[in-house]
Design a protein around this motif. Structure first.
Motif: not given
Length: 338
Positions: A8, A45, A49, A66, A68, A101, A314, A317
């Motif tokens: 992500i 989550l 974030d 990224t 997460g 993520y 996925f 998100v």
């Protein structure tokens, strides 16, 4: 083996939830000597974030861009000095400085835990950040001991859900909470078993805490609100109480709020801020060990519950972030990667 993966990403680096997208050309991480490469099955989550996505969170220098910090998955490779208790093919869950993520994450084996068969990938992905944060706030910072009373603000948040369960299991004299919606207040009392919960927007929760404790106040307060609750926390704390601040949902400025700090001396209070993500690996590793010792057996037995509000795929998100922003959840939001 491909050198890229799906992860992500954020259009233009920062932005709203709709700026999130799947980048199929993200470089695949390469584990260092003490790390494992984990194929991610699910990730949790956290409110940080949202802040990081908006460019409002100070990311540790060792963290990838990224998002997460908590995940579950399967070890695909190990570095030369990784912990001996882990091997390729092990099912694990863990805490990272960032990068969850994504299809793959490189993470220190000191922050991994073996996944019990009794728990799902989704449940395990919702444990590390929230339960370790609760343990840190309650014991290491707050100094909680059996027989003390404790108040958890944002009582339906994942950290407070964990903290309320830990408090009850470890002999708290009284477990209290606040929330901003009546249905959350009822849920905290009926489902989590708090002695009393209060709607912080429609009731005088400070007086409610004093009434529930026969005027004494509470020994430990765990707060995510900040400025808006600064004075009320001083009023609600017991003598020699500890107030642990973990967030600023109610702002950081005290200007014009009529703050009276006399309680710091009159009640001998300690007010301390803390964070987890900025801590070094040795500190986080000790908390990992405490999680395994204190909580893992109770997850397996069913005494401790991981409350998962909703599971997203996925490619959902954006919807997951939007739901977290709504502040209507009770428990974890989890994303799975096929």
């Amino acid at each position: 083996m491909s050198e890229t993966m799906r992860a992500i990403d954020i259009k233009n680096g920062t932005g709203p939830a709709t700026a999130l997208f799947i980048n199929g050309q993200t470089p695949k991480p390469v584990p260092t000597a003490s790390q494992a490469l984990v194929r991610v099955k699910a990730f949790g989550l956290n409110r940080m974030d949202l802040l990081q996505r908006e460019g409002k969170y100070p990311v540790p220098p060792q963290a990838p861009k990224t998002l997460g910090v908590e995940f579950s998955g399967v070890i695909e490779a190990l570095g030369s000095t990784s912990e001996a208790s882990f091997k390729v093919g092990d099912a694990v869950f863990g805490l990272a400085y960032g990068g969850a993520y994504a299809e793959y994450i490189a993470v220190s084996t000191h922050m991994l835990v073996h996944k019990p068969d009794e728990l799902s990938w989704e449940q395990c992905a919702g444990i590390p950040e929230t339960w370790i944060t609760a343990l840190q706030a309650m014991y290491l910072v707050g100094g909680f001991a059996p027989g003390a009373s404790i108040l958890w603000h944002a009582g339906a948040s994942s950290v407070s859900i964990a903290g309320i369960q830990l408090s009850r299991a470890d002999g708290a004299a009284g477990v209290y909470a606040t929330a901003r919606q009546d249905d959350k207040v009822r849920w905290i009392e009926d489902t989590l078993g708090a002695d009393a919960a209060f709607n912080s927007t429609t009731s005088d929760w400070v007086q409610g805490v004093k009434d529930a404790t026969n005027g004494k106040g509470v020994d430990v307060i765990v707060d995510f609100v900040g400025a808006d609750f600064f004075q009320p926390n001083l009023d609600a704390a017991a003598r020699d109480g500890h107030i642990v601040n973990l967030g600023f949902l109610g702002g950081t400025k005290l200007d014009g709020k009529g703050v009276d700090i006399a309680a710091f001396i009159g009640k001998r209070l300690r007010y301390e801020g803390s964070s987890l993500r900025s801590r070094d690996e040795a500190y986080q590793g000790k908390l990992r060990d405490r999680l395994v010792e204190v909580a893992l057996p109770r997850f397996i037995s069913g005494e401790f519950k991981i409350y998962v509000e909703k599971v997203f795929s996925f490619d959902q998100v954006v919807e997951a972030h939007q739901l977290m922003e709504s502040n209507k959840t009770k428990g974890k939001l989890i994303v799975t990667i096929p």
